[in-house]
Structure formats: C-alpha cells, structure tokens
Design a protein around this motif. Structure first.
Motif, PDB file in Angstrom:
ATOM      1  N   ILE A  47       0.831  -1.263  -0.004  1.00 40.96           N
ATOM      2  CA  ILE A  47      -0.028  -0.059   0.036  1.00 40.96           C
ATOM      3  C   ILE A  47       0.740   1.312   0.109  1.00 40.96           C
ATOM      4  CG2 ILE A  47      -1.466   1.369   1.460  1.00 40.96           C
ATOM      5  CD1 ILE A  47      -2.863  -1.297   2.119  1.00 40.96           C
ATOM      6  N   ALA A  48       2.011   1.338   0.841  1.00 38.27           N
ATOM      7  CA  ALA A  48       2.772   2.332   1.056  1.00 38.27           C
ATOM      8  C   ALA A  48       3.536   2.539  -0.493  1.00 38.27           C
ATOM      9  CB  ALA A  48       3.924   2.048   1.871  1.00 38.27           C
ATOM     10  N   MET A  49       3.973   1.487  -1.023  1.00 31.73           N
ATOM     11  CA  MET A  49       4.910   1.587  -2.193  1.00 31.73           C
ATOM     12  C   MET A  49       3.919   2.062  -3.253  1.00 31.73           C
ATOM     13  SD  MET A  49       7.652   0.693  -1.865  1.00 31.73           S
ATOM     14  CE  MET A  49       8.457   0.609  -3.486  1.00 31.73           C
ATOM     15  N   THR A  50       2.790   1.490  -3.577  1.00 33.59           N
ATOM     16  CA  THR A  50       1.638   1.920  -4.526  1.00 33.59           C
ATOM     17  C   THR A  50       1.557   3.399  -4.394  1.00 33.59           C
ATOM     18  OG1 THR A  50       0.523  -0.108  -4.338  1.00 33.59           O
ATOM     19  CG2 THR A  50      -0.609   1.676  -5.322  1.00 33.59           C
ATOM     20  N   ALA A  51       1.359   3.995  -3.244  1.00 32.76           N
ATOM     21  CA  ALA A  51       1.359   5.669  -3.108  1.00 32.76           C
ATOM     22  C   ALA A  51       2.412   6.181  -3.470  1.00 32.76           C
ATOM     23  CB  ALA A  51       0.864   5.677  -1.622  1.00 32.76           C
ATOM     24  N   LEU A  52       3.634   5.505  -3.080  1.00 32.29           N
ATOM     25  CA  LEU A  52       5.053   6.105  -3.660  1.00 32.29           C
ATOM     26  C   LEU A  52       5.296   6.077  -4.940  1.00 32.29           C
ATOM     27  CD1 LEU A  52       7.527   7.154  -1.928  1.00 32.29           C
ATOM     28  CD2 LEU A  52       8.615   5.077  -2.113  1.00 32.29           C
ATOM     29  N   ILE A  53       4.980   4.770  -5.649  1.00 29.42           N
ATOM     30  CA  ILE A  53       5.232   4.905  -7.090  1.00 29.42           C
ATOM     31  C   ILE A  53       4.177   6.027  -7.695  1.00 29.42           C
ATOM     32  CG2 ILE A  53       4.336   3.468  -9.266  1.00 29.42           C
ATOM     33  CD1 ILE A  53       5.324   1.042  -7.229  1.00 29.42           C
ATOM     34  N   ALA A  54       3.033   6.051  -7.217  1.00 22.28           N
ATOM     35  CA  ALA A  54       1.989   6.861  -7.818  1.00 22.28           C
ATOM     36  C   ALA A  54       2.413   8.480  -7.526  1.00 22.28           C
ATOM     37  CB  ALA A  54       0.631   6.973  -7.207  1.00 22.28           C
ATOM     38  N   PHE A  55       3.159   8.808  -6.641  1.00 19.53           N
ATOM     39  CA  PHE A  55       3.836   9.971  -6.373  1.00 19.53           C
ATOM     40  C   PHE A  55       5.014  10.216  -7.392  1.00 19.53           C
ATOM     41  CE2 PHE A  55       7.231  12.732  -4.350  1.00 19.53           C
ATOM     42  CZ  PHE A  55       6.500  13.836  -4.415  1.00 19.53           C
ATOM     43  N   PHE A  56       5.966   9.354  -7.674  1.00 21.48           N
ATOM     44  CA  PHE A  56       7.061   9.309  -8.508  1.00 21.48           C
ATOM     45  C   PHE A  56       6.846   9.418  -9.965  1.00 21.48           C
ATOM     46  CE2 PHE A  56       9.285   8.927  -4.513  1.00 21.48           C
ATOM     47  CZ  PHE A  56      10.350   9.928  -4.569  1.00 21.48           C
ATOM     48  N   VAL A  57       5.752   8.700 -10.542  1.00 19.08           N
ATOM     49  CA  VAL A  57       5.593   8.563 -11.797  1.00 19.08           C
ATOM     50  C   VAL A  57       5.358   9.781 -12.523  1.00 19.08           C
ATOM     51  CG1 VAL A  57       3.719   7.833 -13.462  1.00 19.08           C
ATOM     52  CG2 VAL A  57       4.523   6.318 -11.833  1.00 19.08           C
TER      53      VAL A  57
END
Length: 361
Positions: free
Chosen positions: A175-185
């Motif tokens: 869940i945390a990594m998904t949010a992080l990926i969404a931020f960095f994309v």
C-alpha cells in the motif's frame, strides 16, 4: 493421484507460433529482409526444443537453485551490453556472431525466479526480503533504462509489483509502495525521461499532433489495420505492408500486418489464442501446491499478459509505443526462446503427482 496430462498449453503455444510464422512470412516476403523468416523458423524449432526440455527433463527445483546464479549472470550481461551492445541508437543486444542476445530478456526471467525464491522462504524479518526484492528490481530497471529501453524497464517494474502483490506477504508495505509509485511517476515523467521518450508516451493521447514524429508508426499501423476490414486484403496482398509504409512491421508492429491482411477475423483469432494460453497458465498456477511455483508462474502470467496487451494496444493507438514484442509472433530469437522456456516451466507443474511439490520444497 495423478493430474491429467496437459495438452492444451503446448497446443496453444504451437498454434501462436505457426500464426506468427505465417504473418512474418508476409511481412518479410520478397526483397524486404526475406532471410529473417528462415532465421525465425530456426528459432521457433529451437524454442519448441527448449519447451520440451524444460517441461520434461529439467527438475522443478533446479530453477530455485539457479535463481541466484541467474541474477548475477543478468547483472553481468546488462553491464556488458552497455559497453559491447549493438543497435540503432541503443545498446540492447550483444552480438554472438551467429546470433544476437538481448540481456533484458534474461533479466525479466531471472527476476521472476529470484522473487519466487526469496518470497517463498520462511523468514522472521520479512522487511529484509521485501527490501531485497526492491533492490534487485531497481538494479535491473536502472541498467536497462541506461541502454535505453523504456519498455523493458516498465516490464521489470510490472514484474516486481505483480509478483510482490501475488505473494500476499507484504500487503501493508505494498500500500505504501503503491502510493510512492503514484507520487514518483509524474516526477520521473517530467524529469527522468528523454524528450523522445516523453513524446512517445504522450503521442497516443493526441496522435495527430505527433503525426510526423513519435506517433508516425502508430498512425500507419492504425491505417493498415483499418484497411483490412472484416476479412482482410488477403495474404501478401496488404498494400501498406508490401510497400513498407509501416516501420518495424516484422517486430513491434507486426500486428498491423495481421490486421491488414487477415482483417478483424484474423486479429480476433490471435487474441483468442492468447487468451486461451493465459487461461491455461493461470489455471495451472492456481492448482500448484508449491509456493515457489505459484509465485513464479504468476510472474510468467504477468509477463505474457503485459506483452500481449501492450503490443496490441500500441498497434491500435490505445497505449504508448514502448517497443514491446508480441510473444512468438514478432521477429526475435532470444525473446522467443525465453518465452518458450517460461512456458516449459509452467508445463512442468502439470501431469505430476500432487504430492510432488510438498516433498521437494
């Protein structure tokens, strides 16, 4: 108790291979690189041999023991291709004399095995396993991006994400990594891509604006597919194919040849074959009692599904152009053999005693 022998998976695989050879023959007929058909025919025969050897000769636990070795081999070849690689505007292949080898294909396969190996292990510190998975994917993605090969870089991320998710061991971390990926994309999109890569990703949203540049291939492919209509123009009768209006029509845009000459019926037939192949992979994955096998087969499913959807999508202008080949249809030796090897592993998890996995884990 024995499972029934699995015949459908190899039947679907061979059917797609034959389909691919027919379309490639048309794409390369005449003076336009006709020798490529003969080379691909050899690769298809070798791929069938690889499938049989992997499915019926190599033991399942061999791949678990080889996962770390293959990871190191992948890193070495990915570094080597940056210095020894050949290709127009990129360094993706190592010339072996009689053939070229694409290290990114080995990297995709190696990452699946390695993630299966570490995620199937019992460990008190699951954060360490998660970090190891992230690190291995990040190294591969970084090296492949330097070639540069944006399409394969994306596939590495997809493999890591899907396999980690399917392992069901890191739900909160994902869940945390998904949010992080969404931020960095968007950050990577704006500052981490070269202008031509950014144009490729944007071109499918507004092809007309990039008609003479990044969207040229896509627009030509759409025109070729549209001209095929319901039944197609007939084999070797495609005007856009015969006159070379679609660049890379034997590799990334080979689906346009199928659409033009075989029409809607031929295109849907190939999509149905891929759907049946993916159905068999997923059915076998669900039935395996091996945790390592379940994770690895899930990764193989993800790779095939992504390649099919992405390639057909970019030919239809529905997805960005990323240079992803169509499995067993696009010209390419290393990709064909790696795909066959992966299906051989899937096949090895059928037709054996159910208790085998528990005894050999």
């Amino acid at each position: 108790m024995r499972r029934r022998a699995e015949f459908l998976l190899p039947i679907f695989m061979i059917s797609i291979m034959v389909f691919g050879l027919i379309v490639l023959f048309s794409a390369t007929f005449g003076e336009r690189e006709e020798y490529l058909f003969g080379r691909q025919l050899v690769w298809v025969l070798l791929s069938c041999a690889v499938f049989v050897f992997t499915a019926y000769v190599i033991k399942r636990n061999f791949w678990k023991s080889m996962s770390i070795v293959l990871i190191f081999a992948s890193v070495v070849t990915l570094v080597a291709v940056l210095y020894l690689g050949s290709g127009e505007g990129s360094r993706r292949w190592i010339d072996l004399g009689i053939a070229s080898f694409q290290p990114s294909e080995l990297a995709k396969f190696s990452l699946i095995l390695f993630l299966g190996f570490i995620y199937s292990r019992e460990a008190k510190n699951k954060y360490g396993l998660f970090s190891l998975g992230v690190l291995s994917a990040a190294i591969f993605a970084g090296l492949i991006y330097l070639e540069p090969d944006l399409g394969s870089t994306i596939i590495i991320v997809v493999i890591w994400y899907f396999v980690t998710l399917i392992s069901k061991r890191f739900d909160k971390l994902m869940i945390a990594m998904t949010a992080l990926i969404a931020f960095f994309v968007p950050v990577v999109f704006m500052f981490g891509l070269k202008p031509y890569q950014r144009d490729r990703l944007l071109s499918f949203l507004n092809p007309e604006e990039y008609a003479s540049g990044a969207a040229y291939n896509t627009i030509q492919a759409i025109r070729a597919i549209g001209s095929g209509g319901l039944e197609g123009t007939g084999m070797l009768q495609g005007t856009m194919n015969r006159l070379g209006y679609v660049p890379a029509d034997h590799t990334d845009f080979i689906f346009s040849v199928l659409g033009e000459e075989w029409g809607f019926i031929g295109s849907v037939s190939l999509i149905v074959l891929y759907s049946l192949l993916l159905w068999r992979i997923w059915s076998i994955t669900r039935k395996t009692t091996s945790e390592f096998g379940r994770i690895v087969l899930s990764g193989i499913f993800a790779v095939f599904a992504f390649h099919v959807v992405q390639n057909i999508g970019m030919n239809l202008g529905l997805l960005p152009v990323t240079g992803i080949p169509l499995p067993f249809v696009s010209y390419g030796g290393s990709s064909s053999m790696i795909f066959a090897l992966q299906l051989g592993i899937v096949q090895s998890y059928t037709g054996k005693e159910v208790e085998y996995d528990r005894e050999h884990e």
